[in-house]
Write an enzyme that holds these catalytic residues in place. Structure first.
Site, PDB file in Angstrom:
ATOM      1  N   SER A 114       0.805  -1.229   0.000  1.00 36.01           N
ATOM      2  CA  SER A 114       0.000   0.000   0.000  1.00 36.01           C
ATOM      3  C   SER A 114       0.834   1.273   0.000  1.00 36.01           C
ATOM      4  O   SER A 114       1.628   1.511  -0.900  1.00 36.01           O
ATOM      5  CB  SER A 114      -0.953  -0.061   1.192  1.00 36.01           C
ATOM      6  OG  SER A 114      -1.812   1.036   1.180  1.00 36.01           O
ATOM      7  N   HIS A 115       0.692   2.071   1.051  1.00 33.57           N
ATOM      8  CA  HIS A 115       1.344   3.376   1.121  1.00 33.57           C
ATOM      9  C   HIS A 115       2.748   3.280   1.726  1.00 33.57           C
ATOM     10  O   HIS A 115       3.424   4.294   1.846  1.00 33.57           O
ATOM     11  CB  HIS A 115       0.500   4.314   1.984  1.00 33.57           C
ATOM     12  CG  HIS A 115       0.274   3.749   3.357  1.00 33.57           C
ATOM     13  ND1 HIS A 115      -0.492   2.625   3.569  1.00 33.57           N
ATOM     14  CD2 HIS A 115       0.762   4.107   4.560  1.00 33.57           C
ATOM     15  CE1 HIS A 115      -0.474   2.332   4.853  1.00 33.57           C
ATOM     16  NE2 HIS A 115       0.272   3.207   5.479  1.00 33.57           N
ATOM     17  N   ASP A 280      -2.497   6.504  -3.356  1.00 34.64           N
ATOM     18  CA  ASP A 280      -1.313   5.874  -2.758  1.00 34.64           C
ATOM     19  C   ASP A 280      -0.703   4.790  -3.641  1.00 34.64           C
ATOM     20  O   ASP A 280      -1.098   4.630  -4.804  1.00 34.64           O
ATOM     21  CB  ASP A 280      -1.672   5.304  -1.384  1.00 34.64           C
ATOM     22  CG  ASP A 280      -2.597   4.105  -1.486  1.00 34.64           C
ATOM     23  OD1 ASP A 280      -3.377   4.053  -2.468  1.00 34.64           O
ATOM     24  OD2 ASP A 280      -2.557   3.231  -0.610  1.00 34.64           O
ATOM     25  N   ASP A 282      -0.988   1.564  -4.051  1.00 37.59           N
ATOM     26  CA  ASP A 282      -1.838   0.607  -4.774  1.00 37.59           C
ATOM     27  C   ASP A 282      -3.173   1.220  -5.212  1.00 37.59           C
ATOM     28  O   ASP A 282      -4.054   0.500  -5.685  1.00 37.59           O
ATOM     29  CB  ASP A 282      -2.076  -0.658  -3.941  1.00 37.59           C
ATOM     30  CG  ASP A 282      -2.787  -0.379  -2.622  1.00 37.59           C
ATOM     31  OD1 ASP A 282      -2.591   0.713  -2.058  1.00 37.59           O
ATOM     32  OD2 ASP A 282      -3.545  -1.248  -2.154  1.00 37.59           O
ATOM     33  N   ASP A 284      -5.745   2.681  -3.600  1.00 41.51           N
ATOM     34  CA  ASP A 284      -7.036   2.607  -2.899  1.00 41.51           C
ATOM     35  C   ASP A 284      -7.269   3.780  -1.954  1.00 41.51           C
ATOM     36  O   ASP A 284      -8.397   4.041  -1.555  1.00 41.51           O
ATOM     37  CB  ASP A 284      -7.225   1.252  -2.184  1.00 41.51           C
ATOM     38  CG  ASP A 284      -6.128   0.932  -1.192  1.00 41.51           C
ATOM     39  OD1 ASP A 284      -5.195   1.750  -1.037  1.00 41.51           O
ATOM     40  OD2 ASP A 284      -6.191  -0.151  -0.570  1.00 41.51           O
ATOM     41  N   ARG A 285      -6.213   4.511  -1.577  1.00 43.39           N
ATOM     42  CA  ARG A 285      -6.402   5.678  -0.703  1.00 43.39           C
ATOM     43  C   ARG A 285      -6.539   6.948  -1.546  1.00 43.39           C
ATOM     44  O   ARG A 285      -6.097   6.979  -2.706  1.00 43.39           O
ATOM     45  CB  ARG A 285      -5.199   5.853   0.224  1.00 43.39           C
ATOM     46  CG  ARG A 285      -5.038   4.724   1.192  1.00 43.39           C
ATOM     47  CD  ARG A 285      -3.892   4.999   2.161  1.00 43.39           C
ATOM     48  NE  ARG A 285      -3.850   3.956   3.180  1.00 43.39           N
ATOM     49  CZ  ARG A 285      -3.388   4.116   4.405  1.00 43.39           C
ATOM     50  NH1 ARG A 285      -2.906   5.284   4.772  1.00 43.39           N
ATOM     51  NH2 ARG A 285      -3.400   3.121   5.270  1.00 43.39           N
ATOM     52  N   LYS A 380     -11.517  -0.128  -0.931  1.00 45.20           N
ATOM     53  CA  LYS A 380     -11.604   1.321  -1.017  1.00 45.20           C
ATOM     54  C   LYS A 380     -11.017   1.740  -2.362  1.00 45.20           C
ATOM     55  O   LYS A 380     -10.243   0.999  -2.964  1.00 45.20           O
ATOM     56  CB  LYS A 380     -10.916   1.984   0.163  1.00 45.20           C
ATOM     57  CG  LYS A 380      -9.478   1.594   0.424  1.00 45.20           C
ATOM     58  CD  LYS A 380      -9.043   2.246   1.734  1.00 45.20           C
ATOM     59  CE  LYS A 380      -7.569   2.057   1.994  1.00 45.20           C
ATOM     60  NZ  LYS A 380      -7.275   0.794   2.671  1.00 45.20           N
TER      61      LYS A 380
HETATM   62  C1  G16 Z   1      -5.066  -0.685   5.472  1.00 47.54           C
HETATM   63  C2  G16 Z   1      -6.464  -1.212   5.427  1.00 47.54           C
HETATM   64  C3  G16 Z   1      -7.431  -0.136   5.871  1.00 47.54           C
HETATM   65  C4  G16 Z   1      -7.043   0.391   7.241  1.00 47.54           C
HETATM   66  C5  G16 Z   1      -5.612   0.847   7.244  1.00 47.54           C
HETATM   67  C6  G16 Z   1      -5.237   1.222   8.653  1.00 47.54           C
HETATM   68  O1  G16 Z   1      -4.940   0.347   4.531  1.00 47.54           O
HETATM   69  O2  G16 Z   1      -6.774  -1.602   4.094  1.00 47.54           O
HETATM   70  O3  G16 Z   1      -8.707  -0.698   5.885  1.00 47.54           O
HETATM   71  O4  G16 Z   1      -7.831   1.480   7.618  1.00 47.54           O
HETATM   72  O5  G16 Z   1      -4.775  -0.198   6.772  1.00 47.54           O
HETATM   73  O6  G16 Z   1      -3.984   0.806   8.978  1.00 47.54           O
HETATM   74  P1  G16 Z   1      -3.402   0.743  10.441  1.00 47.54           P
HETATM   75  O7  G16 Z   1      -3.701  -0.620  10.976  1.00 47.54           O
HETATM   76  O8  G16 Z   1      -1.959   1.003  10.192  1.00 47.54           O
HETATM   77  O9  G16 Z   1      -4.042   1.840  11.226  1.00 47.54           O
HETATM   78  P2  G16 Z   1      -3.929   0.243   3.299  1.00 47.54           P
HETATM   79  O10 G16 Z   1      -4.248   1.424   2.447  1.00 47.54           O
HETATM   80  O11 G16 Z   1      -2.571   0.316   3.946  1.00 47.54           O
HETATM   81  O12 G16 Z   1      -4.188  -1.075   2.663  1.00 47.54           O
END
Ligand code: G16
Length: 548
Positions: A114-115, A280, A282, A284-285, A380
């Protein structure tokens, strides 16, 4: 071609976190690490069912191509019949969800952290999405982890590497690999939801300016097709559109601290564009900015839901309900109350929205972590949120800032901030949470000062309204009589030690008080949050390392 059976032994740290297994690249490249996890996953799938196709792709980060070739050979050796593979091994997370749903596959393997930063010293990740297109539920991730703890061998074919650069069909043992370009399917879906002619008219009017920052991550080609080709945005307004394995040396996180170039453009230039957005690693953000104006993601969810009637598609299907993760601000609750629709509070992680979406309980869902989405897929969706905002601005003939301010005037403002204590030790993180749990029974009823009496203090448990599954220990909530909240939880996406997240929220109905400094107006709550958890004593830190 022969199948090799490789002897191995378990790694104790393969429990998937908030969204898949994330570790640094070095760990994933170490002998057997990736293969163990993939075999554990295959051991949990019913590969003899009618649906034997899997989707495969990643956000294009460093180690993506090598991992794809390994997974293809393991899939062939494990009896997978067909793989739909993103061209060059690349798929955005929302596009993967789209493809899984459109082609009704068994599921998909997504290679993304992800990010999190990429490159040889960055992070890598693997997550599995089920046939509804969404992240695997806890019941499945628990099973995969259990498999990983007893694994003794994995299967891999000794076949050749596949050329992923052309949309062709290949064969590996008995498995067929179809290389697809997912951009068209995703773009068509967006065009079926939003009023493209309305947005195109605004972009072409000459009186609207915008910039989309793809952050050298996966959304570049999607943004180029949708915003550029279909909506007529000039190429110069789509920045960092070429995906790169280390995200151009940057941190592909659409936030005020990490999307520096976009933030400079939107806040520092004498003539800032009307609209700025980023997504971000991938895709989704999302982050939404107006000129000199930041839209808090929790507010974004509330505003999109409240204005759904401005988008013909959502006017037609209506808004069944809204869901937000527990730490996300309660701004959406105000909207749901007024619309007389249900609001659901789920644990952090998109996987918890899946059942609600599948059973038509909700139309929109979102999280404070810069995530928003709807019932079109089960992830998302960064570009979806950007297009929603563009459609809204075009339909209302109004600016980002005005739309937000009018929303606050109607629903009240939820002042909100997240304070992160990053890279503390795992022991420190667990000790803080244990200490808080221990104190919970004493907190309810405590008056911290004149205006702050704790009405409820608990360790959040979620009971899924569809399948009654129970998820415990999802974060500590301190709720005050005046609707203010302090929430504590440990991040499930980091790869270094632990990260303590403290979420602070205060509701203000009086529109004359909607222009206060966020940290200043939350000051007392922040102070109490540190005292209650004894953060300085436990971590040695006197202030957060990241404030959102
Ligand atoms: C992931 C999940 C999200 C979640 C986020 C929070 O985001 O897909 O549903 O809100 O992690 O992360 P943490 O546990 O660090 O607070 P992503 O965009 O990283 O896949």
């Amino acid at each position: 071609m022969t199948t090799k059976i490789i002897s191995t032994s378990p790694f104790s740290d393969q429990a998937p976190g908030t969204s898949g297994l994330r570790k640094d690249v070095k760990t994933f490249k170490s002998e057997h690490y990736l293969c163990n996890f993939i075999q554990s996953l295959f051991n949990c799938l019913d590969l003899s069912s009618g649906k034997q196709t899997l989707v495969l792709g990643g956000d294009g980060r460093y180690f993506n191509p090598e991992a794809i070739q390994i997974i293809l050979k393991m899939a062939a050796a494990n009896g997978v019949k067909k793989i739909l593979l993103g061209k060059n091994g690349i798929l955005s997370t929302p596009a993967a969800s789209t493809i899984i749903r459109k082609y009704q596959t068994l599921g998909g393997i997504l290679l993304t952290a992800s990010h999190n930063p990429g490159g040889p010293n960055g992070d890598f990740g693997v997550k599995y999405n089920i046939s509804n297109g969404g992240p695997a539920p806890e019941s499945l991730t628990d099973k995969i982890f259990a498999e990983s703890q007893q694994i003794s061998q994995y299967f891999i074919d000794d076949g050749h590497d596949i050329d992923m650069t052309q949309c062709n069909v290949h064969t590996l043992a008995n498995m067929s690999i179809e290389i697809i370009d997912p951009v068209k399917d995703y773009a068509d879906q967006m065009e079926s939801i939003f009023n493209f002619s309305c947005i195109k008219g605004m972009i072409g009017s000459g009186s609207f300016t915008m910039v989309f920052d793809a952050m050298h991550a996966v959304t570049g080609p999607y943004a180029t097709e949708i915003l550029g080709q279909r909506l007529g945005l000039d190429a110069a307004s789509i920045t960092n559109a070429k995906p790169s394995p280390n995200f151009g040396g940057g941190h592909p996180d659409p936030s005020l601290t990490t999307a520096k170039a976009l933030v400079n453009t939107m806040f520092n230039e004498s003539h800032a564009p009307n609209f700025g957005a980023a997504s971000d690693g991938d895709g989704d953000r999302h982050m939404i900015l107006g000129d000199y104006f930041f839209v808090n993601p929790s507010d974004s969810l509330a505003i999109l839901a409240a204005n759904a009637h401005c988008i013909p598609h959502y006017k037609k299907i209506g808004v069944k309900g809204i869901a937000r993760s527990m730490p996300t601000s309660q701004a959406a609750d105000q909207v749901a109350k007024k619309m007389q629709i249900p609001i659901y509070e789920t644990p952090t992680g998109w996987k918890f929205f899946g059942n609600l979406l599948d059973n038509d309980k909700i139309t929109f869902c979102g999280e404070e972590s810069f995530g928003g989405g709807a019932n079109h897929i089960r992830e998302k969706d960064g570009l979806w949120a950007v297009l929603f905002w563009l459609n809204l601005i075009a339909a209302k003939h109004d600016s980002v800032e005005n739309i937000v301010r009018k929303h606050w005037a109607e629903y009240g403002r939820n002042y909100y901030s997240r304070h992160d204590y990053e890279a503390i030790t795992l022991e420190q993180g667990e000790e803080i949470m244990a200490h808080l749990r221990h104190r919970l029974p004493l907190l309810t009823g405590t008056q911290l000062d004149n205006n702050l009496t704790i009405s409820q203090a608990d360790d959040f448990t979620y009971i899924d309204p569809i399948d009654s599954s129970v998820s415990q220990h999802q974060g500590i909530r301190i709720i005050f009589e005046n609707q203010s909240r302090i929430v504590y939880r440990l991040s499930g996406t980091g790869t270094q030690g632990a990260t303590l997240r403290i979420y602070i929220e205060r509701y203000e109905q009086d529109s004359k008080l909607h222009d206060l400094d966020i940290q200043e107006t939350l000051k007392d709550l922040i102070m109490h949050s540190l005292q209650i958890a004894e953060v300085q004593k436990m971590t040695g830190r006197s202030k957060a390392s990241n404030i959102v």
